[in-house]
Motif scaffolding. Sequence first.
Motif, PDB file in Angstrom:
ATOM      1  N   LYS A  58      56.892   6.489   1.600  1.00 30.07           N
ATOM      2  CA  LYS A  58      55.645   5.750   1.478  1.00 30.07           C
ATOM      3  C   LYS A  58      55.828   4.598   0.487  1.00 30.07           C
ATOM      4  CE  LYS A  58      51.677   7.831   1.570  1.00 30.07           C
ATOM      5  NZ  LYS A  58      50.525   8.700   1.216  1.00 30.07           N
ATOM      6  N   PHE A  66      57.566   6.272  10.169  1.00 33.29           N
ATOM      7  CA  PHE A  66      56.860   7.550  10.228  1.00 33.29           C
ATOM      8  C   PHE A  66      56.423   7.852  11.657  1.00 33.29           C
ATOM      9  CE2 PHE A  66      55.904   6.324   5.718  1.00 33.29           C
ATOM     10  CZ  PHE A  66      56.669   7.321   5.132  1.00 33.29           C
ATOM     11  N   LEU A  85      54.211   9.385  14.807  1.00 30.45           N
ATOM     12  CA  LEU A  85      52.802   9.501  15.182  1.00 30.45           C
ATOM     13  C   LEU A  85      52.655  10.664  16.150  1.00 30.45           C
ATOM     14  CD1 LEU A  85      49.841   8.426  15.400  1.00 30.45           C
ATOM     15  CD2 LEU A  85      50.669   6.918  17.235  1.00 30.45           C
ATOM     16  N   LEU A 130      43.480  13.875   6.488  1.00 29.38           N
ATOM     17  CA  LEU A 130      44.140  12.621   6.830  1.00 29.38           C
ATOM     18  C   LEU A 130      43.688  11.484   5.910  1.00 29.38           C
ATOM     19  CD1 LEU A 130      43.932  12.712  10.743  1.00 29.38           C
ATOM     20  CD2 LEU A 130      45.799  13.485   9.263  1.00 29.38           C
ATOM     21  N   GLY A 163      47.222   9.624   8.314  1.00 33.54           N
ATOM     22  CA  GLY A 163      48.439  10.324   7.927  1.00 33.54           C
ATOM     23  C   GLY A 163      48.211  11.432   6.927  1.00 33.54           C
ATOM     24  N   TYR A 216      55.648  13.478   5.601  1.00 40.59           N
ATOM     25  CA  TYR A 216      54.529  12.596   5.919  1.00 40.59           C
ATOM     26  C   TYR A 216      54.639  12.110   7.362  1.00 40.59           C
ATOM     27  CZ  TYR A 216      51.050   8.906   5.614  1.00 40.59           C
ATOM     28  OH  TYR A 216      49.943   8.121   5.835  1.00 40.59           O
ATOM     29  N   HIS A 217      53.506  12.088   8.064  1.00 43.80           N
ATOM     30  CA  HIS A 217      53.452  11.589   9.433  1.00 43.80           C
ATOM     31  C   HIS A 217      52.007  11.227   9.768  1.00 43.80           C
ATOM     32  CE1 HIS A 217      52.754  15.973   9.631  1.00 43.80           C
ATOM     33  NE2 HIS A 217      51.880  15.676  10.592  1.00 43.80           N
ATOM     34  N   TYR A 218      51.827  10.496  10.844  1.00 45.71           N
ATOM     35  CA  TYR A 218      50.502  10.081  11.288  1.00 45.71           C
ATOM     36  C   TYR A 218      50.011  10.958  12.445  1.00 45.71           C
ATOM     37  CZ  TYR A 218      51.764   5.653   8.922  1.00 45.71           C
ATOM     38  OH  TYR A 218      52.158   4.695   8.015  1.00 45.71           O
ATOM     39  N   HIS A 219      48.688  10.955  12.617  1.00 44.23           N
ATOM     40  CA  HIS A 219      48.054  11.574  13.776  1.00 44.23           C
ATOM     41  C   HIS A 219      47.087  10.591  14.420  1.00 44.23           C
ATOM     42  CE1 HIS A 219      49.196  15.866  13.456  1.00 44.23           C
ATOM     43  NE2 HIS A 219      49.231  15.647  12.152  1.00 44.23           N
ATOM     44  N   GLN A 224      51.482   2.879   5.904  1.00 44.02           N
ATOM     45  CA  GLN A 224      51.625   3.525   4.598  1.00 44.02           C
ATOM     46  C   GLN A 224      53.062   3.424   4.082  1.00 44.02           C
ATOM     47  OE1 GLN A 224      49.188   4.841   2.583  1.00 44.02           O
ATOM     48  NE2 GLN A 224      47.824   3.897   4.080  1.00 44.02           N
TER      49      GLN A 224
END
Length: 257
Positions: free
Chosen positions: A118, A193, A195, A210, A215, A228-231, A250
């Motif tokens: 990040k 990162f 998704l 989130l 994330g 860390y990851h996104y949704h 991020q």
Amino acid sequence: MKSFKLINLTVLLTSVALAGCDSSDDSSEDTSTSTSTDVSALHSAYAEFDTDNVSVALSGTDVVIETNGLPNHTSPYWSTDNELFVEPTVTSYDEMAPGNIDDFVGTYTLTVAASPEKASTSSSTGLGAIGIAVSGSVIYNDEEGPGIALDNAVGSLDYNGAHTGPQSFHYHLEPVSFSDDDSNLVGVISDGFFLYGRKCNSTGTYPTDLDESGGHTAQTQHSDSEEYHYHIENEVYLGSYYILFPGDYQGTASAIN
């Protein structure tokens, strides 16, 4: 259709232990004193990418991702003589954007850190491609143009929340062909990162922690430890849609060329 293969190039770094998701900018060849991560294999999430459309290779501490921009699923945006063409359902011929998927001839290339971190501050995604999906096509944000909300373009999107233009086929909304209210991998954002779909694999439910970019740090089906990851955020847009990526990066984003 151009064919790609997933490539796993092993980087031999001696005397350095594998240290989870952290990385270092230390490029010293003196590995006896180096504290950098031994990135000796691609993250297992990259195995999810369609190998007919996408190539992925480890190059030092970076990952190089190249795609022909074509999706591996049906759409009314294919030429009518293509085997993946289907009649429009959620859109119509009158509302569809100009151009066909197969009109695009070229590639997109993205280079990201194998172990992204990040950034100290977030940054705006801007227009154009902001990520590469597992299908082979690219991911866009929630704008149709500079300061222009996606609202007026929703009618042109196919059942995967995608359309053509200005260059190639791309997704704005949840792509139900490969992520439909689940925890499936959607793709990689250009800061490195991943998704994922609306649900968290570790809990089977919608994450409630989130950040403003969708994330959080948690375990996924592709990691043994939290990362860390996104949704796709589970927030309904215009009554029935889910925007893929409405926030800022991020991490430190690289250009997709």
